[in-house]
Design a protein around this motif. Structure first.
Motif, PDB file in Angstrom:
ATOM      1  N   GLY A 125     -36.176 -49.385  25.868  1.00  0.00           N
ATOM      2  CA  GLY A 125     -35.667 -49.388  25.227  1.00  0.00           C
ATOM      3  C   GLY A 125     -35.991 -48.549  24.433  1.00  0.00           C
ATOM      4  N   THR A 126     -36.092 -47.785  22.927  1.00  0.00           N
ATOM      5  CA  THR A 126     -36.176 -47.234  22.060  1.00  0.00           C
ATOM      6  C   THR A 126     -37.210 -46.466  22.592  1.00  0.00           C
ATOM      7  N   ASN A 127     -37.591 -45.084  22.532  1.00  0.00           N
ATOM      8  CA  ASN A 127     -38.585 -44.140  22.859  1.00  0.00           C
ATOM      9  C   ASN A 127     -38.146 -42.766  23.106  1.00  0.00           C
ATOM     10  N   ALA A 128     -38.575 -41.828  22.367  1.00  0.00           N
ATOM     11  CA  ALA A 128     -38.373 -40.498  22.188  1.00  0.00           C
ATOM     12  C   ALA A 128     -37.770 -39.941  23.847  1.00  0.00           C
ATOM     13  N   ILE A 129     -37.358 -40.212  24.972  1.00  0.00           N
ATOM     14  CA  ILE A 129     -37.202 -39.611  25.710  1.00  0.00           C
ATOM     15  C   ILE A 129     -35.605 -39.930  25.445  1.00  0.00           C
ATOM     16  N   GLY A 130     -35.934 -41.528  26.248  1.00  0.00           N
ATOM     17  CA  GLY A 130     -34.830 -41.928  26.208  1.00  0.00           C
ATOM     18  C   GLY A 130     -33.456 -42.046  24.982  1.00  0.00           C
ATOM     19  N   THR A 131     -34.070 -42.122  22.704  1.00  0.00           N
ATOM     20  CA  THR A 131     -33.108 -41.445  22.689  1.00  0.00           C
ATOM     21  C   THR A 131     -32.401 -40.760  21.996  1.00  0.00           C
ATOM     22  N   SER A 132     -33.649 -39.338  22.120  1.00  0.00           N
ATOM     23  CA  SER A 132     -33.030 -38.255  21.949  1.00  0.00           C
ATOM     24  C   SER A 132     -31.791 -37.672  23.067  1.00  0.00           C
ATOM     25  N   LEU A 133     -31.830 -38.525  24.371  1.00  0.00           N
ATOM     26  CA  LEU A 133     -31.174 -38.250  24.940  1.00  0.00           C
ATOM     27  C   LEU A 133     -29.606 -39.122  24.726  1.00  0.00           C
TER      28      LEU A 133
END
Ligand SMILES: Nc1ncnc2c1ncn2[C@@H]1O[C@H](COP(=O)(O)OP(=O)(O)OP(=O)(O)O)[C@@H](O)[C@H]1O
Length: 657
Positions: A125-133
């Motif tokens: 879900g939304t998190n800095a690693i996945g969302t920044s990518l």
């Protein structure tokens, strides 16, 4: 976690409506997670690489990991003890490298924040690693901004890392306990990510540079022709094995050396703007002389500034040894230089030149020492060769020595040779000098006026006693060599000034032949121009190229300080450079076109020497103090310009301030 933010997450989960207060990046991510049907209460399926797959993935991202690791370590040291974790993930969201603070490790375990885990939005879900990518931009995700409730304990900031081509390679993240993130930490992550990108760019440049180098070295080695690359100062920067073979030197003896000194060359830089240039050159190295055919091309940097020259070198096939009828296995005379000229090849009908030729032909019949005097490029060496060819020694060697090109301390060992152990660096078994090599032939001592006084004594002794000693030798040697000397200097005047030994002068001045400068025999100019036009038109395959009468008129009016060599170089340059079918006055080099100005200057300044001095000074100033460039502009060789600078006492420092 503030109640307000928690309220936003609750509202979304309960109603499916995303409140307007939610940050647009987070809003887009929540929408994506809903589409992926991510469970917002807990992560249903963690994706974790096996240790073997993790190793493979790290290997696939080797460069990124290698560059990022030390930068991550520095960042981690700055945050140590504050309860953070520094993470590097690849472009798919797999964590490749983690540095974890002890205080945070239990949290990390809880949410499976560990190497090999996948933190893309689809799984977590939304998190800095996945969302920044997903967003391809720096992102912070605090507490309830995380889509999955179990991640609400986290605060994280991540910055994507782009490769040199702009492709996203991964992301750098700092994660802590919820409530720990701050702008300062975000800033530090951004700076660290920028450092990684910069290092990656440098690495890429280095890799491409090495690749290009390997490519062109490979290409150069594949070539049968010799290839030499020099920089603007004439320093050899690269050469292939074929060139080493042709020139008889090892690569390591040439790299970093000045080409003109290495091969005793002059006038390499005659053409400033020509795209390519073909010529024959005699290259002299410590191992002897070879006649080669060269094609050169100036190379330019991205800003158009000249960066050096590439030369393709081939052994000259129609060697002049055919003229002498004496060949070694390579088609060159066994000893001495290639003899290329006979009287038939000397062009010119002027009264002066005809007189010179007739005297030379007469002296060729006997063995007397000949002194040839004349300006640079007037054909002194050509005449010396022609005398040798006309003489009974024609089947013996012709050994040319440029006295000005040998360092003063080596003149004696060059002329008379040396015995083994004569000095440090002396070759095993010793080495014969030029006199010994010229036995039964002719020795041509060019630039005799530049011979150091000490060497003049030894030369005089050798000429008088007809024998000499090798340096460090005990046994006297006798050789049978005819001596021809040449100089552009006024030897009589040098004797008066004490710069040349009077006794040697008398010994040399047996037959003294003065070769008039080209400006004193202007009627030879059209003949020479036509002969050189024929030669170079044939070489470059442009038989249609014509020189207009008005162009010839200007050439006849020019003072030719470099004499026939300069004239030949100019014609060669024109044949190579002119695009149309006619060589017009506009095609001529500026210094020749401006002869009117030159004439006026000559009238003002009086003598040609003064004019020449002024021309050299102007060229040096115009070329910002670069002597090579000034020599090229004046169409004279570098050693000639240096000689003239010394002669006219030109203070370069004073000129360019
Ligand atoms: N009369 C001539 N006919 C044809 N070519 C000539 C003539 N005189 C000189 N040259 C050419 O001009 C160039 C310079 O000649 P040469 O090297 O003999 O001059 P030089 O007086 O010995 O010069 P330097 O004093 O600089 O050594 C050579 O390429 C030579 O072939």
């Amino acid at each position: 976690m503030g109640n307000n933010e928690a309220g936003l997450w609750n509202t979304f989960m309960e109603t499916g409506e995303i409140p307007v207060q939610v940050d647009p990046i987070i809003k887009r991510s929540w929408e994506r997670c809903r589409k992926y049907e991510v469970n917002h209460h807990k992560v249903e399926k963690n994706e974790l690489l096996s240790p073997a797959r993790l190793r493979e993935t790290i290997q696939e991202n080797r460069q990124l990991v290698e560059v990022a690791t030390p930068i991550m370590e520095d960042l981690f040291m700055c945050l140590r003890g504050l309860g953070f974790m520094v993470i590097l993930a690849d472009a798919r969201g797999y964590l490749l490298k983690c540095f974890t603070d002890d205080d945070f490790s239990s949290h990390a375990r809880k949410v499976m924040l560990c190497e090999g885990a996948n933190w893309s939005e689809r799984f977590k879900g939304t998190n800095a690693i996945g969302t920044s990518l997903a967003e391809n931009q720096p992102v912070t995700v605090f507490a309830t901004e995380h889509y999955v409730r179990e991640n609400h304990i986290l605060a994280c900031a991540a910055v994507p890392i782009k490769g040199p081509g702009g492709k996203t390679l991964g992301t750098l993240d700092v994660t802590g306990e919820s409530g720990k993130g701050s702008d300062r930490v975000f800033c530090m992550v951004k700076m660290a990510a920028q450092n990684i990108e910069r290092e990656m760019r440098l690495l890429d440049i280095q890799t491409r540079f090495n690749l290009n180098r390997a490519k062109y070295e490979g290409l150069m080695e594949l070539m049968r022709e010799g290839a030499v690359m020099i920089d603007e100062d004439g320093i050899v920067r690269e050469m292939n094995q074929s060139a080493c073979k042709i020139l008889g030197l090892k690569k390591e003896e040439c790299l970093g050396e000045n080409i003109e000194e290495l091969f005793n060359l002059n006038n390499l830089w005659v053409i400033e703007s020509a795209t390519s240039h073909t010529r024959e050159l005699t290259v002299s190295t410590k191992n002897g002389s070879t006649l080669v055919n060269t094609r050169t091309k100036r190379i330019y940097g991205p800003d158009g500034s000249p960066q050096g020259m590439v030369a393709i070198v081939n052994p000259e096939d129609k060697s002049a040894s055919e003229v002498t009828g004496k060949k070694s296995g390579r088609g060159l005379p066994e000893r001495g230089n290639v003899v290329r000229y006979t009287f038939d090849q000397i062009i010119g009908q002027s009264k002066y030149l005809q007189q010179v030729i007739s005297i030379c032909k007469r002296v060729a019949k006997n063995d007397s020492t000949v002194l040839l005097q004349g300006e640079t490029g007037t054909g002194k060496e050509m005449l010396a060769q022609a005398i040798h060819q006309e003489s009974s020694r024609r089947n013996g060697p012709f050994v040319a020595v440029n006295c000005a090109a040998i360092p003063p301390e080596l003149v004696e060992s060059e002329l008379f040779g040396y015995e083994e152990g004569a000095f440090t660096g002396a070759r095993k078994g010793g080495k014969p000098g030029k006199f010994e090599l010229a036995d039964k032939g002719t020795i041509f001592l060019d630039e005799i006026g530049d011979m150091p006084l000490q060497a003049q004594v030894s030369l005089l002794r050798a000429l008088q006693e007809k024998q000499f000693f090798r340096v460090g030798g005990q046994e006297s040697k006798t050789v049978d060599a005819r001596v021809i000397v040449a100089t552009h200097r006024n030897l009589a005047q040098m004797v008066e000034e004490g710069a040349f030994r009077q006794d040697l002068y008398f010994r040399l001045n047996v037959v003294n032949i003065f070769i008039p400068p080209l400006r004193a025999r202007k009627d030879d100019i059209p003949l020479l121009v036509n002969a050189f036009l024929d030669k170079y038109r044939a070489k470059v395959g442009r038989p249609e190229l014509k020189l207009l009468p008005e162009t010839l008129e200007i050439l006849q009016g020019y003072s030719w300080p470099g004499n026939i060599r300069e004239l030949e170089n100019v014609i060669e340059g024109l044949v190579n450079v002119v695009e149309g079918e006619e060589i017009t006055p506009r095609d001529l080099p500026e210094n020749i076109r401006n002869r009117q100005k030159e004439k006026a200057a000559a009238a003002k300044t009086g003598t040609l020497q003064e004019l020449e001095k002024e021309a050299i000074k102007k060229a040096i100033v115009d070329c910002g103090g670069s002597i090579s460039a000034a020599a090229a502009r004046l169409n004279i060789g570098r050693s000639t310009i240096y000689r003239k600078i010394r002669e006219y006492n030109i203070d370069i420092k004073a000129l360019i301030g």
